[in-house]
Motif scaffolding. Structure first.
Motif, PDB file in Angstrom:
ATOM      1  N   VAL A   1       0.844  -1.101   0.172  1.00 52.98           N
ATOM      2  CA  VAL A   1       0.044   0.037  -0.023  1.00 52.98           C
ATOM      3  C   VAL A   1       0.941   1.281   0.190  1.00 52.98           C
ATOM      4  CG1 VAL A   1      -1.707   1.335   1.220  1.00 52.98           C
ATOM      5  CG2 VAL A   1      -1.710  -1.125   1.215  1.00 52.98           C
ATOM      6  N   ALA A   2       0.789   1.938  -0.752  1.00 54.76           N
ATOM      7  CA  ALA A   2       1.767   3.220  -1.015  1.00 54.76           C
ATOM      8  C   ALA A   2       0.938   4.377  -1.827  1.00 54.76           C
ATOM      9  CB  ALA A   2       2.841   2.868  -1.789  1.00 54.76           C
ATOM     10  N   GLY A   3       1.301   5.548  -1.673  1.00 55.69           N
ATOM     11  CA  GLY A   3       0.975   6.837  -2.293  1.00 55.69           C
ATOM     12  C   GLY A   3       1.264   6.652  -4.074  1.00 55.69           C
ATOM     13  N   HIS A   4       0.854   7.570  -4.740  1.00 58.87           N
ATOM     14  CA  HIS A   4       1.257   7.489  -6.153  1.00 58.87           C
ATOM     15  C   HIS A   4       2.513   7.835  -6.481  1.00 58.87           C
ATOM     16  CE1 HIS A   4       0.982   8.759 -10.445  1.00 58.87           C
ATOM     17  NE2 HIS A   4      -0.163   8.092 -10.576  1.00 58.87           N
ATOM     18  N   GLY A   5       3.278   7.697  -7.247  1.00 62.02           N
ATOM     19  CA  GLY A   5       4.571   8.100  -7.399  1.00 62.02           C
ATOM     20  C   GLY A   5       4.546   9.549  -7.763  1.00 62.02           C
ATOM     21  N   ASP A   6       3.771  10.192  -8.395  1.00 59.56           N
ATOM     22  CA  ASP A   6       3.810  11.689  -8.670  1.00 59.56           C
ATOM     23  C   ASP A   6       2.793  12.370  -7.696  1.00 59.56           C
ATOM     24  OD1 ASP A   6       5.409  11.174 -10.999  1.00 59.56           O
ATOM     25  OD2 ASP A   6       3.682  10.807 -12.158  1.00 59.56           O
ATOM     26  N   GLY A   7       2.485  11.888  -6.322  1.00 54.67           N
ATOM     27  CA  GLY A   7       1.852  12.562  -5.430  1.00 54.67           C
ATOM     28  C   GLY A   7       0.457  12.682  -5.767  1.00 54.67           C
ATOM     29  N   LEU A   8      -0.235  12.071  -6.726  1.00 53.87           N
ATOM     30  CA  LEU A   8      -1.545  12.430  -7.286  1.00 53.87           C
ATOM     31  C   LEU A   8      -2.441  11.623  -6.245  1.00 53.87           C
ATOM     32  CD1 LEU A   8      -1.412  11.664 -11.015  1.00 53.87           C
ATOM     33  CD2 LEU A   8      -1.492  13.682  -9.861  1.00 53.87           C
ATOM     34  N   VAL A   9      -3.580  12.279  -6.103  1.00 54.99           N
ATOM     35  CA  VAL A   9      -4.814  11.671  -5.228  1.00 54.99           C
ATOM     36  C   VAL A   9      -5.812  11.394  -5.882  1.00 54.99           C
ATOM     37  CG1 VAL A   9      -3.750  12.767  -3.134  1.00 54.99           C
ATOM     38  CG2 VAL A   9      -5.801  13.860  -4.442  1.00 54.99           C
ATOM     39  N   GLU A  10      -6.790  10.781  -5.592  1.00 59.67           N
ATOM     40  CA  GLU A  10      -8.244  10.610  -6.106  1.00 59.67           C
ATOM     41  C   GLU A  10      -9.076  11.104  -4.986  1.00 59.67           C
ATOM     42  OE1 GLU A  10      -8.284   7.308  -9.724  1.00 59.67           O
ATOM     43  OE2 GLU A  10      -8.311   6.368  -7.354  1.00 59.67           O
TER      44      GLU A  10
END
Length: 237
Positions: free
Chosen positions: A106-115
């Motif tokens: 479980v991790a965040g998006h590589g470019d810092g994007l969220v949904e």
């Protein structure tokens, strides 16, 4: 003649004010009772699901990677429904806990994007065989998950490609939220407004405006999906 007791679904929530929303409403309509537990507030989870027809683990503001004792305990507890092959549905945080339990990441998006808002969803070929999926779904997350080994991907999206999966016959994970009532969405938009500045997030007006367009389809899908996962209790049971 006494009526038989209705089968129970274990509902796992993560805040004092959290609600099972439409999932709870539809399960009750389908003939189930709800057994609500809140592990962060000290509620214990059962050692077996012999007295339950399945379990739903909901989302929350915490991360599945947090060091909190209840996060570790709940993630470990998922061995109970998995071992007993009971219907298990994880939503957002619940799905991420399941992925961690199954050895994924479980991790965040590589470019810092969220949904955070409404985003397109695309069913995979395996997902299409199962049912018709909504074209747009509601999201509220900063982290995603890898696909667990031996799991089947059912739906995908652009920024976070793993949106829905099935593991074995009875375990299911969803990244998106289909459980929100109108009141719940208003509450999330107010309390989560500070996150609307994050990369990829949508402003609050788009959350509520999108609901007018896409929520009917999402609600219809949810009813069909819950019957796929948990079945429906017949009136004569």
């Amino acid at each position: 003649m006494l009526a038989r007791p209705r089968p129970k679904i274990l509902i796992v929530l993560h805040q004092e004010t959290s609600s099972s929303g439409r999932v709870g409403h539809l399960l009750v309509e389908h003939g189930f009772d709800l057994d609500i537990r809140r592990p962060p507030l000290g509620d214990a989870l059962p050692d077996t699901l012999d007295e339950h027809a399945g379990a739903v683990v909901f989302g929350g503001p915490m991360s599945a990677n947090d060091p909190d004792e209840f996060v570790k305990r709940e993630t470990e507890w998922l061995k109970v429904p998995l071992r007993e092959n009971r219907p298990l549905l994880g939503i957002c945080l619940g799905a991420q806990m399941m992925v961690n339990h199954l050895g994924g990441k479980v991790a965040g998006h590589g470019d810092g994007l969220v949904e955070i808002g409404w985003y397109p969803l695309k069913a995979t070929e395996e997902g299409k065989k199962l049912m018709q999926w909504p074209e747009m779904v509601y999201q509220f997350h900063r982290e995603g998950f890898s696909l667990p080994k031996d799991a089947t991907l059912l739906a995908t999206a652009e920024a976070y490609p793993n949106q829905a999966f099935r593991y074995g016959q009875n375990a299911w994970g969803l990244q998106f939220h289909s459980e929100l009532t109108q009141a719940m969405m208003h509450r999330w938009v107010v309390r989560g407004a500070h996150r609307f500045v994050l990369p990829g997030a949508q402003p609050g007006r788009d959350h509520l405006g999108g609901r007018l367009i896409w929520d009917m389809h999402l609600k219809r899908w949810l009813g069909e999906f819950l019957q796929t996962v948990f079945g429906k209790v017949s009136a004569g049971r």
